[in-house]
Design a protein around this motif. Structure first.
Motif, mmCIF file in Angstrom:
data_model
loop_
_atom_site.group_PDB
_atom_site.id
_atom_site.type_symbol
_atom_site.label_atom_id
_atom_site.label_comp_id
_atom_site.label_asym_id
_atom_site.label_seq_id
_atom_site.Cartn_x
_atom_site.Cartn_y
_atom_site.Cartn_z
ATOM 1 N N LYS A 126 61.243 -71.838 -24.677
ATOM 2 C CA LYS A 126 60.396 -71.598 -25.850
ATOM 3 C C LYS A 126 60.139 -72.897 -26.603
ATOM 4 C CE LYS A 126 59.982 -69.089 -30.233
ATOM 5 N NZ LYS A 126 59.232 -70.199 -30.815
ATOM 6 N N ASP A 127 61.189 -73.690 -26.815
ATOM 7 C CA ASP A 127 61.007 -74.959 -27.517
ATOM 8 C C ASP A 127 60.087 -75.896 -26.735
ATOM 9 O OD1 ASP A 127 62.513 -74.168 -29.631
ATOM 10 O OD2 ASP A 127 64.136 -75.600 -29.338
ATOM 11 N N ILE A 128 60.230 -75.911 -25.422
ATOM 12 C CA ILE A 128 59.358 -76.738 -24.587
ATOM 13 C C ILE A 128 57.912 -76.281 -24.726
ATOM 14 C CG2 ILE A 128 58.789 -77.395 -22.219
ATOM 15 C CD1 ILE A 128 61.316 -78.737 -23.106
ATOM 16 N N ASN A 129 57.689 -74.985 -24.687
ATOM 17 C CA ASN A 129 56.346 -74.420 -24.811
ATOM 18 C C ASN A 129 55.733 -74.752 -26.173
ATOM 19 O OD1 ASN A 129 54.080 -72.760 -24.067
ATOM 20 N ND2 ASN A 129 54.952 -71.093 -25.275
ATOM 21 N N ASP A 130 56.514 -74.569 -27.226
ATOM 22 C CA ASP A 130 56.012 -74.862 -28.571
ATOM 23 C C ASP A 130 55.738 -76.349 -28.740
ATOM 24 O OD1 ASP A 130 56.314 -72.178 -29.077
ATOM 25 O OD2 ASP A 130 58.137 -72.385 -30.272
ATOM 26 N N LEU A 131 56.636 -77.179 -28.208
ATOM 27 C CA LEU A 131 56.458 -78.628 -28.305
ATOM 28 C C LEU A 131 55.182 -79.072 -27.606
ATOM 29 C CD1 LEU A 131 57.383 -81.563 -28.837
ATOM 30 C CD2 LEU A 131 58.734 -81.399 -26.723
ATOM 31 N N TYR A 132 54.972 -78.603 -26.384
ATOM 32 C CA TYR A 132 53.788 -79.043 -25.636
ATOM 33 C C TYR A 132 52.514 -78.532 -26.304
ATOM 34 C CZ TYR A 132 50.859 -80.339 -21.680
ATOM 35 O OH TYR A 132 49.891 -80.907 -20.884
ATOM 36 N N TYR A 168 65.680 -87.174 -20.304
ATOM 37 C CA TYR A 168 65.680 -85.797 -19.809
ATOM 38 C C TYR A 168 67.101 -85.287 -19.609
ATOM 39 C CZ TYR A 168 66.057 -88.307 -15.321
ATOM 40 O OH TYR A 168 66.445 -89.153 -14.307
ATOM 41 N N GLY A 169 68.069 -86.214 -19.513
ATOM 42 C CA GLY A 169 69.470 -85.783 -19.423
ATOM 43 C C GLY A 169 69.920 -85.037 -20.659
ATOM 44 N N SER A 170 69.238 -85.258 -21.783
ATOM 45 C CA SER A 170 69.491 -84.491 -23.001
ATOM 46 C C SER A 170 68.504 -83.340 -23.135
ATOM 47 C CB SER A 170 69.376 -85.404 -24.229
ATOM 48 O OG SER A 170 70.377 -86.385 -24.244
ATOM 49 N N TYR A 171 67.237 -83.626 -22.900
ATOM 50 C CA TYR A 171 66.201 -82.592 -23.041
ATOM 51 C C TYR A 171 66.431 -81.414 -22.096
ATOM 52 C CZ TYR A 171 63.472 -86.121 -25.616
ATOM 53 O OH TYR A 171 63.033 -87.054 -26.523
ATOM 54 N N ALA A 172 67.250 -81.627 -21.065
ATOM 55 C CA ALA A 172 67.542 -80.547 -20.113
ATOM 56 C C ALA A 172 68.156 -79.330 -20.792
ATOM 57 C CB ALA A 172 68.485 -81.051 -19.017
ATOM 58 N N GLU A 181 72.782 -82.554 -28.871
ATOM 59 C CA GLU A 181 72.926 -82.743 -27.431
ATOM 60 C C GLU A 181 71.618 -82.527 -26.687
ATOM 61 O OE1 GLU A 181 76.143 -80.566 -25.718
ATOM 62 O OE2 GLU A 181 77.570 -81.123 -27.285
ATOM 63 N N GLY A 182 70.679 -81.797 -27.315
ATOM 64 C CA GLY A 182 69.404 -81.508 -26.676
ATOM 65 C C GLY A 182 68.279 -82.369 -27.189
ATOM 66 N N PRO A 183 67.357 -81.802 -27.976
ATOM 67 C CA PRO A 183 66.177 -82.564 -28.386
ATOM 68 C C PRO A 183 66.499 -83.843 -29.141
ATOM 69 C CG PRO A 183 66.375 -80.518 -29.648
ATOM 70 C CD PRO A 183 67.335 -80.422 -28.512
ATOM 71 N N GLY A 184 67.535 -83.828 -29.991
ATOM 72 C CA GLY A 184 67.860 -85.033 -30.756
ATOM 73 C C GLY A 184 68.355 -86.183 -29.919
ATOM 74 N N LEU A 220 52.897 -73.446 -33.085
ATOM 75 C CA LEU A 220 52.617 -74.855 -33.349
ATOM 76 C C LEU A 220 53.456 -75.414 -34.499
ATOM 77 C CD1 LEU A 220 48.737 -74.995 -32.871
ATOM 78 C CD2 LEU A 220 50.567 -75.316 -31.186
ATOM 79 N N ALA A 221 53.725 -74.583 -35.504
ATOM 80 C CA ALA A 221 54.551 -75.054 -36.622
ATOM 81 C C ALA A 221 55.968 -75.366 -36.140
ATOM 82 C CB ALA A 221 54.578 -74.010 -37.732
ATOM 83 N N HIS A 222 56.485 -74.497 -35.302
ATOM 84 C CA HIS A 222 57.813 -74.756 -34.738
ATOM 85 C C HIS A 222 57.753 -75.929 -33.767
ATOM 86 C CE1 HIS A 222 61.246 -73.894 -31.898
ATOM 87 N NE2 HIS A 222 61.850 -74.026 -33.063
ATOM 88 N N GLY A 223 56.658 -76.039 -33.029
ATOM 89 C CA GLY A 223 56.492 -77.154 -32.116
ATOM 90 C C GLY A 223 56.533 -78.492 -32.827
ATOM 91 N N ARG A 224 55.988 -78.520 -34.048
ATOM 92 C CA ARG A 224 56.045 -79.746 -34.853
ATOM 93 C C ARG A 224 57.494 -80.103 -35.187
ATOM 94 N NH1 ARG A 224 56.402 -81.545 -40.045
ATOM 95 N NH2 ARG A 224 55.043 -83.316 -40.635
ATOM 96 N N GLU A 225 58.297 -79.106 -35.529
ATOM 97 C CA GLU A 225 59.705 -79.352 -35.823
ATOM 98 C C GLU A 225 60.432 -79.891 -34.588
ATOM 99 O OE1 GLU A 225 61.386 -75.767 -37.323
ATOM 100 O OE2 GLU A 225 60.024 -75.645 -39.043
ATOM 101 N N VAL A 226 60.156 -79.309 -33.431
ATOM 102 C CA VAL A 226 60.783 -79.770 -32.195
ATOM 103 C C VAL A 226 60.339 -81.198 -31.879
ATOM 104 C CG1 VAL A 226 61.036 -79.340 -29.720
ATOM 105 C CG2 VAL A 226 60.909 -77.407 -31.309
ATOM 106 N N PHE A 227 59.079 -81.482 -32.146
ATOM 107 C CA PHE A 227 58.518 -82.818 -31.909
ATOM 108 C C PHE A 227 59.307 -83.882 -32.672
ATOM 109 C CE2 PHE A 227 55.573 -86.147 -33.371
ATOM 110 C CZ PHE A 227 55.066 -86.616 -32.158
#
Length: 305
Positions: free
Chosen positions: A138-144, A129-133, A203-206, A45-52
């Motif tokens: 792992k990042d998706i799992n932590d984010l959700y 989603y063209g970037s989130y792809a 290129e991804g989450p940002g 969850l801590a990493h998920g917050r960073e990804v968020f």
């Protein structure tokens, strides 16, 4: 003679139906293999917050005037104006009906990385989603996992305001065929680990290119002009060039970029403005290492004047 015409028309009808069927097959929504989302374990969850915050979820899905903890109420509704109509950000709070609280990880992951909705429909690329792809499972799992801890909202976001043919989701399959890819946006030879991390974040989450890269008439990125700036898609002002060839930012050092992302102040002691205000708030929540990685990548990308 009449029978010949009838046979000819019948043949054309069969060929037309076959061709239309082939197009539908090629452009059909494409989910991830379910095994991608298996065995990921409990989310961090801590990493998920960073990804968020790296993903800028609050920028579109929270109330525009929200501050503090209210920024974590993802009720949606924010309008995004474009040449194709006005899109409204959906409720992505943990509410099981109005939001996405009842979605599975696979459903969330398919939306994020394939632009496929819970019911198997194409999603509009106003959702980046063209970037989130490019995000890792792992990042998706932590984010959700982190997002499910946030407040639920029963607000139902308004529908998109689109005219024909843009209100037909079938056409999105053709758009994806032309422009959707999870490949790197630029090839960086001999890149350091820091630059690679910055590339992933940008290129991804940002999803920085979604605003900072000019688009063609169909909404696809212009080839060879990655991060080169252009007209504001919402119609007011311009989005700056953030490559080393930028007249305004090309002279910034990596340290200048890091300071800007953390504090909102430019090297000339000006402050961040416009839609970048929310982005900078999100960047300030990242680790210093990630801000440094973003800066390193921005200084490594091809220069575009």
């Amino acid at each position: 003679m009449a029978s010949t015409w009838i046979k000819g028309l019948g043949t054309l009808a069969v060929l037309g139906a076959a061709g239309f069927g082939a197009i539908l097959f090629v452009t059909a929504p494409d989910r991830q293999d379910p095994t991608v989302w298996a065995d990921l374990g409990e989310p961090d969850l801590a990493h998920g917050r960073e990804v968020f915050f790296a993903g800028g979820c609050t920028s579109c899905h929270a109330q525009a005037s929200a501050t503090g903890d209210a920024r974590l109420v993802l009720a949606g509704g924010a309008p995004l104006k474009s040449d194709f109509g006005t899109f409204h950000a959906p409720n992505i709070s943990s509410h099981p009906e109005a939001g996405i609280g009842a979605w599975t990880l696979a459903e969330f992951g398919d939306a994020m990385t394939r632009g496929v909705g819970r019911s198997g429909e194409h999603l509009y690329p106003s959702f980046p989603y063209g970037s989130y792809a490019r995000m890792t499972p792992k990042d998706i799992n932590d984010l959700y996992g982190f997002m499910k801890t946030l407040p639920a909202s029963d607000v139902v976001a308004p529908p998109h305001e689109l005219e024909f043919p843009f209100n037909q989701r079938l056409v999105l399959g053709g758009w994806k065929l032309l422009y959707f890819t999870d490949a790197p946006r630029v090839e960086l030879a001999d890149a350091s680990d820091m630059v690679k991390r910055g590339q992933y974040l940008v290129e991804g989450p940002g999803h920085c290119g979604e605003c900072h890269t000019p688009r063609n008439a169909l909404g696809g990125f212009e080839t060879g002009r990655w991060l080169a700036g252009g007209p504001n898609p919402e119609g007011e002002g311009t989005i700056p060039n953030i490559t080393p060839g930028s007249k305004s930012m090309g002279s910034w050092s990596e340290g200048d970029i890091v300071t800007y992302l953390e504090s909102g102040f430019t090297p000339d002691y000006d402050s961040v403005g416009g839609s970048m205000v929310e982005v900078q708030k999100n960047m300030a929540e990242l680790t210093s290492g990630d801000r440094e990685a973003i800066a390193a990548y921005l200084k490594a990308v091809p220069s575009v004047e």
